[in-house]
Design a protein around this motif. Structure first.
Motif, short mmCIF file in Angstrom:
data_model
loop_
_atom_site.label_atom_id
_atom_site.label_comp_id
_atom_site.label_asym_id
_atom_site.label_seq_id
_atom_site.Cartn_x
_atom_site.Cartn_y
_atom_site.Cartn_z
N UNK A 156 47.25 115.42 26.63
CA UNK A 156 48.33 116.07 26.50
C UNK A 156 49.48 115.04 25.89
N UNK A 157 49.25 113.63 26.19
CA UNK A 157 50.03 112.40 25.59
C UNK A 157 49.42 112.35 24.04
N UNK A 158 48.12 112.48 23.85
CA UNK A 158 47.42 112.07 22.46
C UNK A 158 47.89 113.24 21.48
N UNK A 159 48.35 114.50 22.07
CA UNK A 159 48.66 115.71 21.20
C UNK A 159 50.15 115.69 21.21
N UNK A 160 50.84 114.92 22.05
CA UNK A 160 52.31 115.11 22.11
C UNK A 160 53.03 113.86 21.57
N UNK A 171 43.21 119.61 19.55
CA UNK A 171 42.17 118.61 20.06
C UNK A 171 40.83 118.73 19.31
N UNK A 172 40.51 117.79 18.89
CA UNK A 172 39.27 117.44 18.07
C UNK A 172 38.31 116.56 18.90
N UNK A 173 37.03 116.95 19.24
CA UNK A 173 35.94 116.02 19.70
C UNK A 173 34.65 116.31 18.85
#
Length: 546
Positions: free
Chosen positions: A522-526, A250-252
């Motif tokens: 979790x959806x964005x990284x999955x 995850x990147x912010x």
């Protein structure tokens, strides 16, 4: 005894002293200025070499003495000065005259000697302040003083009202012009995809961890509320909560400027024509009997032009049928000029190196995967007719955040104590959502190039539609929005819907919000990242074969 020819003059002569009369010095009043003593206002002019001629006065009028004239000049020079200061600055001979002038307000002046309007107004002011000295110390009665004391808050209120009006026009005019619409209902297949993400089950262990994160978010928001902190201070607790999720890849990034090419542009104008007005205008040209009516109807028959376009075309525009036909389709605005370039408070996406690693598991190694993404971002193509050339695929939206690729969420916040409203944050987030969706649309366009149209809407359950999520905040108030895109009558529209709203100061609401934020991450990284990698692999094979 014989009567004297001039008794009045003889009587006045008896009052004169026997000594040689001194020449009187004329006194000239200067315009009073604030903060200047009355003695500085009087300027003495050198006496003239010849004495002035005697002035006759009506019978029965008491002649003023030189001392009285000088004292009256002192009083007149103190107009506009507070009574307490006037009494201190008056000479001894002027105290009685000043009191007489104040008392003269209570009795009407003689009919033969009316006071001027200026003197009457001055006496009324002096009399009112002298009768009620306490009024001088009451700020509420002094409009200028009260305005001066609350000038910063007044300016802030006016600035807030102007900002509110501007943001409202920006939403209903500018955003609507590029087909960005808020508070809409999604189609069933999109609502199903949103529910699948938001309402995903969370284990008890994970919920306990999210509750601790929600407590830290509440404490940070409460501290900022008590301190009346600014916008960046309120964003910090949410950014800390995102990091506390502990999700790999995850990147912010904070305050990262996105590229302007991602902004949606206004669609082509509808094919409407005003040619049916040409006959009416021809009648106006032929009618010369009623010039006022002619001018009114002629202006009504001409197409609407903005002030900018009217000033530009003032020399070339003529009210003829040719001009009407040429103005039926006005020139479109420059791409992206109607809306502001996104600069989210927090951009949330995939780590660029993680994306390269996942892409290398396809037919490319890490070096080729990195070169491939760079080539997509540097290769200029024309996505739509009559549009300028743009990069083939902008996977990294922020030039100063090169480690963030394919964002799927952003945070736009406003401070809680500075008067900024969440309404403006929603406007900014809607533009970011449209830009994030455009990245996914460009990827779909590359995948479907040569097979199906890029505007084909997904209808099967196995195909995930393009989705984007935004969080809008106003201090401890947090809103969660979902963004999607649809095509109606050949026009691409970007729509959004409010999913949840909570106050982080309430622990139960904050916990539910953190659960939804966890599910989106979790959806964005999955599933989202997996879909991006698969589609990039398809494009890589097409580019390699060519």
């Amino acid at each position: 005894m014989a009567p004297q020819p001039n008794s009045a003059r003889a009587k006045n002569n008896r009052r004169r002293p026997t000594t040689r009369p001194q020449q009187r010095t004329p006194i000239v009043k200067s315009t009073p200025r604030a903060g200047t003593r009355s003695s500085a206002r009087l300027q003495h002019i050198q006496p003239s070499p010849t004495p002035p001629a005697p002035i006759s006065q009506p019978t029965g009028t008491k002649r003023k003495r030189p001392q009285d004239s000088e004292a009256e000049a002192e009083v007149d020079g103190l107009e506009g000065v507070r009574p307490s200061k006037q009494l201190r600055e008056l000479p001894p001979s002027g105290h009685k005259l000043f009191q007489d002038k104040v008392e003269a307000e209570q009795e009407p002046p003689p009919s033969g000697h009316p006071l001027s309007e200026k003197n009457l107004q001055t006496l009324r002011i002096l009399n009112r302040e002298d009768m009620d000295p306490a009024a001088n110390n009451t700020p509420a009665l002094k409009r200028t003083s009260s305005r001066r004391s609350i000038a910063p808050s007044d300016a802030g209120t006016e600035r807030t009202q102007r900002s509110s009006n501007t943001t409202a026009v920006y939403r209903h005019k500018n955003l609507a012009a590029v087909e960005i619409h808020m508070h809409t209902e999604p189609p069933d297949y999109i609502q199903t995809a949103i529910d699948r993400i938001i309402k995903a089950e969370v284990s008890k262990e994970r919920r306990s961890e999210l509750r601790v994160i929600a407590q830290e978010l509440r404490d940070g928001c409460l501290k900022n509320v008590r301190a009346q902190a600014g916008e960046d201070d309120f964003i910090d607790p949410l950014h800390t909560a995102l990091k506390a999720l502990g999700l790999k890849n995850l990147c912010t990034h904070e305050k990262a400027d996105w590229r302007g090419e991602l902004k949606p542009v206004a669609p082509q104008q509808s094919h409407f024509s005003s040619s049916f007005m040409s006959s009416v205008q021809q009648l106006e040209v032929d009618d010369v009997s009623a010039p006022p009516r002619k001018r009114q109807q002629q202006s009504a028959g001409e197409p609407y032009m903005s002030p900018e376009s009217s000033s530009t075309n003032a020399r070339t525009h003529t009210p003829t049928n040719d001009s009407l036909e040429s103005s039926e389709m006005p020139a479109p605005a420059p791409p992206g000029s109607l809306i502001k370039t996104p600069r989210p408070d927090i951009s949330i996406g995939i780590q660029h190196m993680a994306l390269i690693s996942a892409l290398s598991l396809q037919s490319l190694n890490k070096v080729k995967a990195r070169k491939f993404l760079e080539w997509l971002q540097n290769e200029m193509v024309q996505h739509e007719p009559d549009r300028p050339r743009e990069p083939m695929l902008i996977s990294v939206p922020a030039p100063r955040a090169l480690d963030l690729a394919f964002p799927f969420a952003v945070v736009e916040g406003k401070a809680y104590s500075t008067g900024k409203q969440i309404f403006e944050a929603e406007n900014q987030a809607s533009v970011s959502g449209a830009c994030g969706l455009k990245i996914q649309l460009d990827l779909d366009n590359l995948v479907n190039r040569g097979a199906t149209g890029s505007d084909t809407s997904p209808t099967t359950s196995n195909t995930e539609p393009p989705l984007f999520f935004t969080i809008c905040t106003q201090g401890p108030i947090h809103e969660l929005w979902a963004h999607w895109t649809v095509v109606e009558d050949g026009v691409r529209m970007f729509e959004s819907k409010l999913l949840d709203s909570c106050n982080a100061l309430l622990l139960e609401q904050g916990e539910g919000f953190m659960v939804r934020l966890n599910n989106i991450s979790l959806w964005g990284l999955g599933p989202f990242m997996k879909s991006v990698v698969e589609r990039l692999g398809i494009v890589a094979k097409k580019a390699k074969s060519e």
